[in-house]
Design a protein around this motif. Structure first.
Motif, PDB file in Angstrom:
ATOM      1  N   MET A 161      44.129  29.528  39.098  1.00  0.00           N
ATOM      2  CA  MET A 161      42.708  29.192  39.002  1.00  0.00           C
ATOM      3  C   MET A 161      42.015  29.491  40.330  1.00  0.00           C
ATOM      4  SD  MET A 161      41.018  25.566  37.890  1.00  0.00           S
ATOM      5  CE  MET A 161      39.244  25.383  37.762  1.00  0.00           C
ATOM      6  N   LYS A 162      40.900  30.223  40.281  1.00  0.00           N
ATOM      7  CA  LYS A 162      40.192  30.626  41.494  1.00  0.00           C
ATOM      8  C   LYS A 162      39.137  29.578  41.836  1.00  0.00           C
ATOM      9  CE  LYS A 162      40.989  35.572  41.063  1.00  0.00           C
ATOM     10  NZ  LYS A 162      40.391  36.924  41.091  1.00  0.00           N
ATOM     11  N   THR A 163      39.416  28.785  42.851  1.00  0.00           N
ATOM     12  CA  THR A 163      38.516  27.677  43.203  1.00  0.00           C
ATOM     13  C   THR A 163      38.026  27.753  44.645  1.00  0.00           C
ATOM     14  OG1 THR A 163      40.409  26.296  43.826  1.00  0.00           O
ATOM     15  CG2 THR A 163      39.622  26.140  41.533  1.00  0.00           C
ATOM     16  N   LYS A 164      38.387  28.822  45.358  1.00  0.00           N
ATOM     17  CA  LYS A 164      37.982  28.940  46.762  1.00  0.00           C
ATOM     18  C   LYS A 164      36.599  29.582  46.872  1.00  0.00           C
ATOM     19  CE  LYS A 164      42.753  29.263  48.384  1.00  0.00           C
ATOM     20  NZ  LYS A 164      43.765  30.104  49.078  1.00  0.00           N
ATOM     21  N   TYR A 165      35.927  29.318  47.969  1.00  0.00           N
ATOM     22  CA  TYR A 165      34.577  29.854  48.178  1.00  0.00           C
ATOM     23  C   TYR A 165      34.583  31.379  48.154  1.00  0.00           C
ATOM     24  CZ  TYR A 165      29.935  30.466  50.276  1.00  0.00           C
ATOM     25  OH  TYR A 165      28.635  30.831  50.514  1.00  0.00           O
ATOM     26  N   ASP A 186      36.504  33.235  46.458  1.00  0.00           N
ATOM     27  CA  ASP A 186      36.639  33.645  45.051  1.00  0.00           C
ATOM     28  C   ASP A 186      35.275  33.619  44.358  1.00  0.00           C
ATOM     29  OD1 ASP A 186      39.431  33.818  45.377  1.00  0.00           O
ATOM     30  OD2 ASP A 186      39.683  31.694  44.879  1.00  0.00           O
ATOM     31  N   ASP A 240      33.214  36.546  45.595  1.00  0.00           N
ATOM     32  CA  ASP A 240      33.802  37.815  45.172  1.00  0.00           C
ATOM     33  C   ASP A 240      33.591  38.085  43.689  1.00  0.00           C
ATOM     34  OD1 ASP A 240      35.222  40.150  45.994  1.00  0.00           O
ATOM     35  OD2 ASP A 240      36.969  39.400  44.912  1.00  0.00           O
ATOM     36  N   GLN A 241      33.630  37.041  42.868  1.00  0.00           N
ATOM     37  CA  GLN A 241      33.466  37.252  41.424  1.00  0.00           C
ATOM     38  C   GLN A 241      32.006  37.209  40.981  1.00  0.00           C
ATOM     39  OE1 GLN A 241      35.911  34.076  39.954  1.00  0.00           O
ATOM     40  NE2 GLN A 241      34.326  32.513  40.141  1.00  0.00           N
ATOM     41  N   HIS A 290      38.448  34.438  57.483  1.00  0.00           N
ATOM     42  CA  HIS A 290      37.723  33.447  56.666  1.00  0.00           C
ATOM     43  C   HIS A 290      36.380  33.051  57.264  1.00  0.00           C
ATOM     44  CE1 HIS A 290      41.564  33.384  54.751  1.00  0.00           C
ATOM     45  NE2 HIS A 290      42.151  32.686  55.713  1.00  0.00           N
ATOM     46  N   ASN A 310      37.993  30.136  52.878  1.00  0.00           N
ATOM     47  CA  ASN A 310      39.241  29.997  52.122  1.00  0.00           C
ATOM     48  C   ASN A 310      39.418  28.593  51.544  1.00  0.00           C
ATOM     49  OD1 ASN A 310      41.376  31.726  51.316  1.00  0.00           O
ATOM     50  ND2 ASN A 310      42.826  30.551  52.569  1.00  0.00           N
ATOM     51  N   GLU A 364      38.168  25.247  49.045  1.00  0.00           N
ATOM     52  CA  GLU A 364      37.573  25.047  47.719  1.00  0.00           C
ATOM     53  C   GLU A 364      36.078  24.770  47.854  1.00  0.00           C
ATOM     54  OE1 GLU A 364      39.614  22.036  45.543  1.00  0.00           O
ATOM     55  OE2 GLU A 364      41.438  23.220  45.291  1.00  0.00           O
TER      56      GLU A 364
END
Length: 465
Positions: free
Chosen positions: A1-5, A7, A10-11, A25, A363, A365
């Motif tokens: 699961m992508k929960t980092k800032y 991520d 980027d998405q 970071h 890096n 959440e």
């Protein structure tokens, strides 16, 4: 699961981008280590990255020259900087390195021009386009400039009386422009701009007041609409109406040789920002050429007056998140160590949105938050991004400081906020840093102004001992 800032960014967007990159970071802006500036100067601070001013000027000049060459357009292009966007000496000095001209809007602007002439930054060959509603001091200052042999100072007539006022104080032949009072978008509270003279009245005004006046000649027609240069039916319709006035006026006025299309290029306010500058410029040049050809008149030289586009993307502000308040089940307030009303007044006054990103902890959440300023005013907040109805930042932690940046804030914020003066709830203006590069490309920074102190405020308020 992508929960980092990282991520989330980027998405949601294409990242990295031209001015934004990531190292360890932490966010870099035009290869400037923002966390290093935080360590060196402390937060909050505002900054101006001077090379971006020259970069944007030369981008626009390049696009216009390409369009002129493509369409075999016979006129020249003149880039003017709209000083009201930022009057600072470091801004004008940087802009004037690039063979540009100046557009003014008030009496004291002319004093700045005189200062720059004295320093050798402006020559008498450069145009000084004088816009705005003109009364005693502004009229007098314009006259002094023209009487000192600055032939390329061109007052743009905003109302019928101005020509008479200028005539009384200018001692020799001079040139003027006329501003068109454009029609506003239907959603506006009024139909016609308060600035300029109505479409139907311009040719009669010329015939009545200028045509037989040996002292004055009409050089320029000025056109600007409040919404700026955008690819909309409204903009193209207003431009064509302007061109119709130009061709009618040109047929009776041989001295008319220039069209000023004003400013209004948008600047980046989101990582999702898209605007085809080249297409817009190409189409504007094409429309001017076609209209003039159809009317059988010579094509005009083109002037623009870019303010925000010149300086907006050079500025930024960096804050630290001091504390988080959980006000209910859903709303978390991240309190910054400054005030939006003080430092980004456009965000409060007209709900303007700037590009906002975390500076560090990419890096970690993320969480959804609201941003609050230090004043006791309920309007001192920032609650959404330009293309999202929320703000997401790395999760607040008392043990790990979080810094956030607002970017492309270089136009209007200091003048609207009253740089160096009183601020709402006496929240001080932060320190201001100037960032430049030497000939080898090495970074140079210097402190332009310190954060305001209690002594500064007390003196303004009359409490000085």
């Amino acid at each position: 699961m992508k929960t980092k800032y990282i991520d989330l960014i980027d998405q949601t967007y294409y990242f990295p981008q031209e001015e934004f990159t990531l190292e360890d970071h932490n966010l870099y802006f035009h290869n400037i280590d923002l966390m290093q500036l935080v360590k060196e100067y402390g937060a909050p601070f505002k900054f101006t990255y001077l090379p971006k001013i020259s970069h944007n000027i030369n981008r626009a000049k390049y696009w216009f020259q390409n369009a002129i060459k493509k369409h075999d357009y016979p006129g020249n292009y003149h880039y003017c900087y709209c000083t009201k966007s930022s009057h600072f000496e470091h801004v004008l000095t940087e802009a004037l390195k690039n063979d540009i001209h100046i557009e003014t809007s008030s009496a004291f602007d002319i004093d700045i021009v005189k200062n720059l002439i004295k320093k050798g930054s402006i020559s008498k060959k450069q145009y000084v386009i004088c816009n705005g509603f003109k009364r005693d001091q502004y009229i007098q200052n314009i006259a002094e400039l023209i009487n000192s042999k600055h032939k390329n100072c061109i007052p743009v007539i905003d109302n019928y009386e101005e020509l008479k006022l200028l005539d009384e104080v200018i001692n020799e032949p001079y040139q003027v422009g006329i501003r068109i009072a454009s029609e506003e978008e239907p959603k506006f509270e009024f139909y016609t701009s308060r600035l300029g003279i109505g479409y139907k009245n311009i040719v009669p005004f010329y015939n009545r007041e200028i045509k037989n006046n040996d002292k004055v000649s009409l050089k320029m027609l000025h056109f600007f609409i409040n919404t700026g240069i955008r690819d909309t039916a409204y903009y193209w319709n207003e431009l064509l109406k302007c061109l119709k006035v130009y061709t009618e006026l040109k047929k009776v006025c041989p001295t008319l040789d220039s069209l000023n299309i004003g400013g209004g290029f948008p600047i980046k306010n989101s990582l999702a920002f898209e605007y085809d500058y080249e297409y817009m410029i190409d189409e504007i040049i094409y429309q001017i050429k076609v209209t003039c050809e159809e009317a059988g008149v010579d094509m005009p030289h083109i002037f623009t007056e870019f303010g925000s586009f010149t300086v907006g993307e050079s500025g930024g502000a960096v804050y630290e998140v001091l504390y988080q308040k959980q006000q209910n089940d859903r709303e978390k307030w991240n309190m910054i160590n400054s005030s939006f009303i003080t430092t980004l007044p456009d965000s409060w006054a007209i709900s303007k949105r700037f590009l906002m990103l975390a500076i560090n902890r990419w890096n970690d959440e993320y969480e959804r938050v609201l941003l609050g300023g230090l004043t006791c005013d309920s309007d001192d907040y920032y609650n959404s991004e330009q293309n999202m109805n929320a703000i997401y930042l790395p999760k607040f932690s008392k043990s790990k400081p979080l810094y956030i940046g607002f970017f492309n804030t270089g136009a209007y914020q200091e003048t609207i906020g009253g740089f160096g003066g009183l601020q709402h709830c006496l929240i001080p203006s932060p320190k201001h840093i100037l960032i430049d590069r030497d000939e080898e490309g090495n970074l140079k920074t210097r402190l332009f102004s310190e954060q305001q102190s209690a002594t500064d405020f007390l003196k303004i308020l009359g409490y000085d001992e």
